[in-house]
Design an enzyme around this catalytic site. Structure first.
Site, PDB file in Angstrom:
ATOM      1  N   ASN A 228       0.851  -1.194   0.000  1.00  0.00           N
ATOM      2  CA  ASN A 228       0.000   0.000   0.000  1.00  0.00           C
ATOM      3  C   ASN A 228       0.888   1.247   0.000  1.00  0.00           C
ATOM      4  O   ASN A 228       1.711   1.427   0.897  1.00  0.00           O
ATOM      5  CB  ASN A 228      -0.901  -0.016   1.238  1.00  0.00           C
ATOM      6  CG  ASN A 228      -1.921   1.101   1.222  1.00  0.00           C
ATOM      7  OD1 ASN A 228      -1.589   2.255   0.974  1.00  0.00           O
ATOM      8  ND2 ASN A 228      -3.159   0.777   1.514  1.00  0.00           N
TER       9      ASN A 228
ATOM     10  N   HIS B   8       0.762   6.322   1.826  1.00  0.00           N
ATOM     11  CA  HIS B   8       1.476   7.310   2.629  1.00  0.00           C
ATOM     12  C   HIS B   8       2.597   8.020   1.869  1.00  0.00           C
ATOM     13  O   HIS B   8       3.120   9.028   2.343  1.00  0.00           O
ATOM     14  CB  HIS B   8       1.982   6.670   3.917  1.00  0.00           C
ATOM     15  CG  HIS B   8       0.844   6.327   4.836  1.00  0.00           C
ATOM     16  ND1 HIS B   8      -0.049   7.276   5.281  1.00  0.00           N
ATOM     17  CD2 HIS B   8       0.433   5.140   5.364  1.00  0.00           C
ATOM     18  CE1 HIS B   8      -0.951   6.695   6.056  1.00  0.00           C
ATOM     19  NE2 HIS B   8      -0.689   5.409   6.111  1.00  0.00           N
TER      20      HIS B   8
ATOM     21  N   GLU C 123     -10.802  -9.607   2.810  1.00  0.00           N
ATOM     22  CA  GLU C 123      -9.556  -9.210   3.448  1.00  0.00           C
ATOM     23  C   GLU C 123      -9.842  -9.052   4.936  1.00  0.00           C
ATOM     24  O   GLU C 123     -10.632  -8.201   5.343  1.00  0.00           O
ATOM     25  CB  GLU C 123      -9.001  -7.908   2.881  1.00  0.00           C
ATOM     26  CG  GLU C 123      -7.691  -7.509   3.549  1.00  0.00           C
ATOM     27  CD  GLU C 123      -6.981  -6.340   2.880  1.00  0.00           C
ATOM     28  OE1 GLU C 123      -6.179  -5.687   3.562  1.00  0.00           O
ATOM     29  OE2 GLU C 123      -7.236  -6.109   1.686  1.00  0.00           O
TER      30      GLU C 123
ATOM     31  N   ARG D 132      -7.638  12.642   0.642  1.00  0.00           N
ATOM     32  CA  ARG D 132      -6.604  13.123   1.567  1.00  0.00           C
ATOM     33  C   ARG D 132      -5.192  12.705   1.159  1.00  0.00           C
ATOM     34  O   ARG D 132      -4.217  13.320   1.574  1.00  0.00           O
ATOM     35  CB  ARG D 132      -6.880  12.646   2.996  1.00  0.00           C
ATOM     36  CG  ARG D 132      -6.721  11.157   3.204  1.00  0.00           C
ATOM     37  CD  ARG D 132      -6.914  10.756   4.651  1.00  0.00           C
ATOM     38  NE  ARG D 132      -8.258  11.042   5.133  1.00  0.00           N
ATOM     39  CZ  ARG D 132      -8.714  10.625   6.320  1.00  0.00           C
ATOM     40  NH1 ARG D 132      -7.914   9.928   7.118  1.00  0.00           N
ATOM     41  NH2 ARG D 132      -9.949  10.886   6.683  1.00  0.00           N
TER      42      ARG D 132
ATOM     43  N   THR E 122      -7.140   6.388  10.150  1.00  0.00           N
ATOM     44  CA  THR E 122      -7.024   5.246   9.254  1.00  0.00           C
ATOM     45  C   THR E 122      -8.267   4.382   9.448  1.00  0.00           C
ATOM     46  O   THR E 122      -9.051   4.613  10.373  1.00  0.00           O
ATOM     47  CB  THR E 122      -5.734   4.437   9.538  1.00  0.00           C
ATOM     48  OG1 THR E 122      -5.601   3.398   8.568  1.00  0.00           O
ATOM     49  CG2 THR E 122      -5.756   3.841  10.935  1.00  0.00           C
ATOM     50  N   THR E 123      -8.470   3.397   8.599  1.00  0.00           N
ATOM     51  CA  THR E 123      -9.661   2.561   8.679  1.00  0.00           C
ATOM     52  C   THR E 123      -9.729   1.878  10.037  1.00  0.00           C
ATOM     53  O   THR E 123      -8.790   1.214  10.464  1.00  0.00           O
ATOM     54  CB  THR E 123      -9.648   1.498   7.563  1.00  0.00           C
ATOM     55  OG1 THR E 123      -9.462   2.147   6.304  1.00  0.00           O
ATOM     56  CG2 THR E 123     -10.960   0.740   7.530  1.00  0.00           C
TER      57      THR E 123
ATOM     58  N   HIS F 254      -5.815   3.524  -1.682  1.00  0.00           N
ATOM     59  CA  HIS F 254      -7.160   3.819  -1.188  1.00  0.00           C
ATOM     60  C   HIS F 254      -7.559   5.193  -1.696  1.00  0.00           C
ATOM     61  O   HIS F 254      -7.004   6.204  -1.275  1.00  0.00           O
ATOM     62  CB  HIS F 254      -7.159   3.790   0.349  1.00  0.00           C
ATOM     63  CG  HIS F 254      -8.513   3.969   0.957  1.00  0.00           C
ATOM     64  ND1 HIS F 254      -8.736   3.806   2.311  1.00  0.00           N
ATOM     65  CD2 HIS F 254      -9.723   4.308   0.429  1.00  0.00           C
ATOM     66  CE1 HIS F 254     -10.011   4.023   2.587  1.00  0.00           C
ATOM     67  NE2 HIS F 254     -10.628   4.341   1.455  1.00  0.00           N
TER      68      HIS F 254
ATOM     69  N   HIS G 255      -3.799  -4.705   7.685  1.00  0.00           N
ATOM     70  CA  HIS G 255      -4.027  -3.552   8.555  1.00  0.00           C
ATOM     71  C   HIS G 255      -3.186  -3.684   9.825  1.00  0.00           C
ATOM     72  O   HIS G 255      -3.382  -4.591  10.618  1.00  0.00           O
ATOM     73  CB  HIS G 255      -5.492  -3.346   8.944  1.00  0.00           C
ATOM     74  CG  HIS G 255      -5.745  -1.936   9.432  1.00  0.00           C
ATOM     75  ND1 HIS G 255      -5.896  -0.872   8.572  1.00  0.00           N
ATOM     76  CD2 HIS G 255      -5.825  -1.417  10.667  1.00  0.00           C
ATOM     77  CE1 HIS G 255      -6.077   0.246   9.264  1.00  0.00           C
ATOM     78  NE2 HIS G 255      -6.036  -0.063  10.543  1.00  0.00           N
TER      79      HIS G 255
ATOM     80  N   ARG H  59       2.280  19.175   1.287  1.00  0.00           N
ATOM     81  CA  ARG H  59       2.708  20.430   0.667  1.00  0.00           C
ATOM     82  C   ARG H  59       1.941  20.753  -0.613  1.00  0.00           C
ATOM     83  O   ARG H  59       2.227  21.753  -1.266  1.00  0.00           O
ATOM     84  CB  ARG H  59       4.211  20.373   0.352  1.00  0.00           C
ATOM     85  CG  ARG H  59       5.114  20.459   1.582  1.00  0.00           C
ATOM     86  CD  ARG H  59       5.082  21.841   2.188  1.00  0.00           C
ATOM     87  NE  ARG H  59       6.019  21.980   3.296  1.00  0.00           N
ATOM     88  CZ  ARG H  59       7.273  22.416   3.167  1.00  0.00           C
ATOM     89  NH1 ARG H  59       7.745  22.717   1.972  1.00  0.00           N
ATOM     90  NH2 ARG H  59       8.050  22.515   4.222  1.00  0.00           N
TER      91      ARG H  59
ATOM     92  N   ARG I 259      -9.861   7.783  -1.225  1.00  0.00           N
ATOM     93  CA  ARG I 259     -10.858   8.228  -0.250  1.00  0.00           C
ATOM     94  C   ARG I 259     -11.740   9.324  -0.839  1.00  0.00           C
ATOM     95  O   ARG I 259     -11.323  10.066  -1.729  1.00  0.00           O
ATOM     96  CB  ARG I 259     -10.164   8.756   1.006  1.00  0.00           C
ATOM     97  CG  ARG I 259      -9.648   7.655   1.933  1.00  0.00           C
ATOM     98  CD  ARG I 259      -9.023   8.251   3.192  1.00  0.00           C
ATOM     99  NE  ARG I 259      -8.743   7.219   4.180  1.00  0.00           N
ATOM    100  CZ  ARG I 259      -9.573   6.873   5.166  1.00  0.00           C
ATOM    101  NH1 ARG I 259     -10.734   7.501   5.287  1.00  0.00           N
ATOM    102  NH2 ARG I 259      -9.243   5.938   6.024  1.00  0.00           N
TER     103      ARG I 259
ATOM    104  N   GLU J  65      -8.805   0.350  -3.122  1.00  0.00           N
ATOM    105  CA  GLU J  65      -9.726   0.393  -1.997  1.00  0.00           C
ATOM    106  C   GLU J  65     -10.632   1.611  -2.132  1.00  0.00           C
ATOM    107  O   GLU J  65     -10.175   2.699  -2.488  1.00  0.00           O
ATOM    108  CB  GLU J  65      -8.960   0.478  -0.674  1.00  0.00           C
ATOM    109  CG  GLU J  65      -8.084  -0.731  -0.393  1.00  0.00           C
ATOM    110  CD  GLU J  65      -7.317  -0.603   0.902  1.00  0.00           C
ATOM    111  OE1 GLU J  65      -6.821  -1.640   1.404  1.00  0.00           O
ATOM    112  OE2 GLU J  65      -7.190   0.529   1.433  1.00  0.00           O
TER     113      GLU J  65
END
Length: 244
Positions: A7, A10, A151, A49, A100-101, A43, A190, A18, A45, A70
């Site tokens: 994943n 991040h 999952e 974000r 987070t989830t 993911h 996760h 920025r 969202r 996701e």
């Protein structure tokens, strides 16, 4: 040995701090694949974000491994996913306030809505996974709505210790067995890290792990390729050798 999905959300989190163009998660995906990743997970969202629509479009064009998208069970997101056409969509619960989830999707309590989303995506030729807690009723509901895979949410396991960790691991073993008995492919993810991944990876029947934060955190110091190689080595390590 389970497949490893990396994943890269991040990487985009750093970029969005920025609102600039670096670091680019598309580059991160390439590096992760060079390190041995079997898949890339992002993911998208509702609040955008971290991962942006542009990222998903470019990843679909450039990722040679499986791309796992996701998203929430909202009409807008399902339509976007069906249009973008990744190889797999993992439907997850989503709250804007969460960092987070926080838990698994309540498939049993929202069966009609989930089934509609699954049918829409499968009609577009997309494999569908459901991110759920390790509970028998949720696994049975996932089978009922036609999911290709589940999952298992490993967050409680990751946050536990001592006897509680053994109990959470036992729940995961039960859930894997129930998923397989329902002819559903079983994934997990996760909160998994280099320190806690081996017992989960060693569960017979787990076919895929999706791990992000821990790999990206290590990559700051050793680079993404090496961070992925390190995790791949653990995922393929029998638990009795890893603790010996």
């Amino acid at each position: 040995m389970p497949r490893l999905g990396v994943n890269i959300d991040h990487v985009a989190t750093v970029r969005q701090a920025r609102r600039t163009n670096e670091p680019d998660p598309v580059w991160a995906a390439a590096q992760a694949q060079l390190g041995g990743a079997d898949g890339i997970t992002v993911h998208l969202r509702e609040d955008r974000r971290h991962i942006q629509d542009r990222d998903v479009r470019l990843l679909i064009e450039t990722v040679s491994a499986k791309l796992n998208l996701e998203c929430a069970i909202e009409e807008e997101m399902i339509d976007i996913a069906a249009d973008l056409h990744p190889q797999q969509v993992c439907l997850v619960p989503e709250r804007r306030e969460e960092i987070t989830t926080e838990g698994g999707l309540n498939v049993a309590g929202n069966q009609k809505q989930v089934e509609h989303a699954v049918k829409t995506l499968r009609a577009a030729g997309i494999s569908v996974s459901l991110f759920i807690d390790a509970q028998a009723d949720q696994i049975d509901a996932a089978k009922a709505v036609g999911a290709d895979a589940i999952e298992l949410h490993t967050g409680k396991y990751a946050l536990s210790s001592g006897d509680d960790r053994h109990k959470e691991l036992a729940k995961l073993h039960m859930a894997v067995d129930r998923g397989l008995s329902n002819d559903i492919e079983v994934h997990a993810g996760h909160g998994l890290t280099y320190d806690n991944v081996v017992p989960v990876a060693s569960i017979n029947g787990v076919q895929e792990l999706n791990i992000g934060h821990s790999i990206i955190a290590r990559s700051i110091f050793v680079g993404i390729q090496q961070a992925v190689r390190d995790m791949k080595a653990l995922v393929g390590e029998p638990w009795w050798r890893a603790i010996g």
